[in-house]
Design a protein around this motif. Structure first.
Motif, PDB file in Angstrom:
ATOM      1  N   SER A  11       0.841  -1.198   0.000  1.00  0.00           N
ATOM      2  CA  SER A  11       0.000   0.000   0.000  1.00  0.00           C
ATOM      3  C   SER A  11       0.874   1.245   0.000  1.00  0.00           C
ATOM      4  O   SER A  11       1.832   1.341   0.761  1.00  0.00           O
ATOM      5  CB  SER A  11      -0.925  -0.003   1.218  1.00  0.00           C
ATOM      6  N   ARG A  35      -1.207  -1.055  -4.375  1.00  0.00           N
ATOM      7  CA  ARG A  35      -2.438  -0.315  -4.142  1.00  0.00           C
ATOM      8  C   ARG A  35      -2.034   1.114  -3.804  1.00  0.00           C
ATOM      9  O   ARG A  35      -1.208   1.332  -2.917  1.00  0.00           O
ATOM     10  CB  ARG A  35      -3.239  -0.959  -3.016  1.00  0.00           C
ATOM     11  N   ALA A  80      -6.083   5.380   3.677  1.00  0.00           N
ATOM     12  CA  ALA A  80      -5.115   4.364   3.246  1.00  0.00           C
ATOM     13  C   ALA A  80      -5.121   3.176   4.198  1.00  0.00           C
ATOM     14  O   ALA A  80      -5.125   2.017   3.765  1.00  0.00           O
ATOM     15  CB  ALA A  80      -3.719   4.970   3.154  1.00  0.00           C
ATOM     16  N   PHE A  84      -6.593  -0.225   2.654  1.00  0.00           N
ATOM     17  CA  PHE A  84      -5.503  -1.144   2.303  1.00  0.00           C
ATOM     18  C   PHE A  84      -5.044  -2.016   3.470  1.00  0.00           C
ATOM     19  O   PHE A  84      -4.200  -2.897   3.297  1.00  0.00           O
ATOM     20  CB  PHE A  84      -4.307  -0.362   1.762  1.00  0.00           C
TER      21      PHE A  84
END
Length: 260
Positions: A11, A35, A80, A84
């Motif tokens: 991530s 990601r 985030a 993720f």
């Protein structure tokens, strides 16, 4: 280039990802299967890059807003982490130029805007992300510094001070968190083809000798400008496991300008 730290499942947050170096960085991470959270102040640009990330094989989410706002900073980190399941990489890339003014000709508004976007916002976002990296026992932070972080002849007072601050923050993080599995490095781009705008109006900021004219003798050393993708390659490398023992480094990506 396959690099584990940017590969499948990782991530990544990239700020200023709606254009230029940020866009190129987000796309390169995506091609490695990462990601990516696209953070930018421009809604349409961020969403366009998110679509490109998806087409490149990555997963993208967007957070739109001015990173000088602590609420936006918090939203970036929280989004985030929630989307993720953690944060492996933070790329503090968002930035603005100044008007090439010397200190005596730099107004408070310009100083506060440049320092706020270029230095305070990256500090706050790093601070917000660190608890997630500390909980995981690993992480990589990469800053976009500048040729102006290495010398006093590449920009005006505000921008130069902001980017020198970034190099200091980079090194402080490296020392403070190296035993926690967190690395901190920066790229220092020279001339790069992006859409960043320089408002260098000689007449608007005192005598010409105090602004662009004073810097002109040094600008001949710039050399050929880089493409945004070349800066992105260096950023992704510094975030990767291939750079696992590189910490506290300021990497010039400037076609030798800093060597002159």
């Amino acid at each position: 280039m396959s690099v584990n730290a940017s590969g499948p499942g990782r991530s990544v947050i990239v700020t200023g990802a709606g254009s230029g170096i940020g866009r190129a960085t987000a796309l390169l991470f995506a091609r490695e299967g990462a990601r990516v959270l696209i953070a930018d102040v421009a809604d349409a640009a961020a969403r366009s890059v998110a679509e490109e990330v998806e087409r490149a094989g990555g997963t993208a989410v967007t957070v739109i807003g001015d990173l000088r706002d602590q609420a936006v900073v918090d939203r970036v980190a929280e989004t985030a982490a929630e989307e993720f399941g953690g944060i492996d990489v933070l790329v503090n890339n968002a930035g603005v130029m100044d008007s090439m003014s010397a200190a005596a000709d730099t107004g408070d508004d310009e100083w506060e805007r440049v320092i706020g976007i270029n230095l305070t916002a990256p500090f706050r976002l790093t601070r917000a992300v660190l608890p997630h990296m500390l909980a995981a026992g690993k992480g990589a932070v990469v800053f976009t510094a500048s040729e102006a972080s290495l010398r006093g002849s590449a920009a005006g007072a505000a921008y130069t001070a902001s980017k020198h601050g970034i190099t200091g923050l980079t090194k402080s993080l490296a020392v403070m968190y190296r035993d926690k599995g967190i690395r901190s490095n920066a790229v220092a781009p020279g001339g790069t083809v992006t859409n960043i705008r320089v408002d260098a109006d000689r007449g608007a900021h005192g005598p010409a000798a105090h602004g662009p004219a004073a810097l002109a003798p040094y600008m001949g050393n710039v050399g050929s400008p880089a493409q945004a993708e070349e800066q992105a390659a260096a950023i992704v490398f510094l975030a990767s496991d291939a750079a696992s023992n590189i910490n506290g480094a300021i990497l010039p990506v400037d076609n030798g300008w800093s060597a002159v």
